[in-house]
Enzyme design. Structure first.
Site, PDB file in Angstrom:
ATOM      1  N   ASP A   1     -27.130  33.458  -0.923  1.00 16.27           N
ATOM      2  CA  ASP A   1     -27.294  34.858  -1.567  1.00 16.27           C
ATOM      3  C   ASP A   1     -29.045  34.923  -1.803  1.00 16.27           C
ATOM      4  OD1 ASP A   1     -27.547  32.928  -3.464  1.00 16.27           O
ATOM      5  OD2 ASP A   1     -25.424  33.461  -4.255  1.00 16.27           O
TER       6      ASP A   1
ATOM      7  N   ASN B   1     -17.938  31.855 -15.073  1.00 15.76           N
ATOM      8  CA  ASN B   1     -17.026  33.011 -14.789  1.00 15.76           C
ATOM      9  C   ASN B   1     -16.144  32.480 -13.389  1.00 15.76           C
ATOM     10  OD1 ASN B   1     -18.689  33.830 -12.783  1.00 15.76           O
ATOM     11  ND2 ASN B   1     -18.927  36.021 -13.765  1.00 15.76           N
TER      12      ASN B   1
ATOM     13  N   HIS C   1     -17.306  32.393 -10.443  1.00 15.20           N
ATOM     14  CA  HIS C   1     -17.923  32.825  -9.274  1.00 15.20           C
ATOM     15  C   HIS C   1     -18.669  31.839  -8.175  1.00 15.20           C
ATOM     16  CE1 HIS C   1     -22.204  33.300 -11.263  1.00 15.20           C
ATOM     17  NE2 HIS C   1     -22.573  32.609 -10.210  1.00 15.20           N
TER      18      HIS C   1
ATOM     19  N   GLU D   1     -18.578  37.768  -7.465  1.00 18.62           N
ATOM     20  CA  GLU D   1     -18.004  37.754  -8.839  1.00 18.62           C
ATOM     21  C   GLU D   1     -16.400  37.892  -9.232  1.00 18.62           C
ATOM     22  OE1 GLU D   1     -19.971  37.095 -10.988  1.00 18.62           O
ATOM     23  OE2 GLU D   1     -21.967  38.033 -10.944  1.00 18.62           O
TER      24      GLU D   1
END
Length: 268
Positions: free
Chosen positions: A67, A137, A139, A144
């Site tokens: 990313d 979380n 990801h 996400e």
């Protein structure tokens, strides 16, 4: 999914480095998928040490990063290109022309950039080993919660939790991007091997959901349950919410015997 639990984060980094080094030394033109964040820094240091010791060369290696923040200049100290240069590329013999990030500058079409990145990966023959971390979380990359399990490289809006987690890396008066380009979950699953590293108590809940929870877009990392060759390297803190610790330790001992005889990879 092969889960391996170590006493501490340094042992996680050392084992991850063994996986990377064996691939580079076995394959003539290896293709690595690389990650950023705090977790892989110690892995990159181990790889730099191995390079300096003459144990491996990156001269024939191609890399693709997961990313990059949207619209951030590669020369910016907050860019992931800068991160990779500082932590790995500047310290080994890799050809930087063969290191790729899903960069999308201001004014460029992110959808076209995503398609172009997918094409580059395909032209390189696909990713042999994808390095991953995991967010609190769940990801992976910047996929996400609720990301499509069929997603490809694209633009994503970052959640408030991810922004909060990453805010420590930005000065109070510094611009923090809220959008990023990221490989999709399907892109990640296309890698021949996936190696996820997780350390620290803050990752324990996400690790449990990834390994033993239902396959769900709510925990993007749970998609690794579908991967034939997913390796999960944990320290004790990250593994603290997993049940059946004894089984993972026993299974790893059996795998060690096989790996010592036949190598870490079964198709290289």
């Amino acid at each position: 999914m092969q889960v391996i639990i170590f006493d501490n984060a340094q042992q996680v980094a050392e084992n991850a480095a063994e996986w990377v080094a064996e691939l580079i030394n076995k394959k003539s033109n290896p293709v690595l998928g690389l990650a950023t964040g705090s977790t892989p820094i110690s892995l990159y240091q181990e790889l730099v040490n191995k390079y300096k010791a003459g144990e491996l060369s990156f001269s024939n290696t191609t890399s693709f990063n997961l990313d990059e923040y949207l619209g951030i200049n590669e020369k910016n100290q907050q860019s992931y290109r800068h991160f990779m240069n500082e932590n790995l590329f500047n310290h080994v013999d890799i050809n930087k022309l063969k290191t790729f990030l899903p960069t999308c500058n201001q004014g460029e079409n992110p959808r076209e950039q995503g398609l172009d990145y997918e094409d580059k990966i395909a032209q390189a023959g696909g990713i042999d080993l994808q390095i991953l971390g995991i967010g609190a979380n769940g990801h992976i990359g910047f996929n996400e919660p609720t990301s499509s399990l069929a997603s490809r490289t694209r633009i994503k809006t970052l959640t408030q939790q991810t922004l909060n987690d990453n805010s420590r890396l930005f000065a109070a008066d510094e611009f923090q991007p809220t959008l990023a380009m990221t490989m999709g979950i399907a892109t990640i699953l296309d890698a021949r091997y996936v190696l996820l590293m997780a350390t620290g108590k803050s990752k324990a809940k996400a690790v449990k959901e990834m390994v033993t929870g239902p396959l769900s877009a709510v925990c993007p990392a749970s998609s690794l349950q579908l991967h034939e060759n997913a390796i999960v390297l944990l320290d004790k803190e990250a593994a603290s919410e997993l049940e059946d610790h004894e089984y993972y330790v026993w299974a790893d001992k059996q795998n060690v015997k096989i790996n010592q005889e036949f190598g870490l990879y079964h198709n290289y």
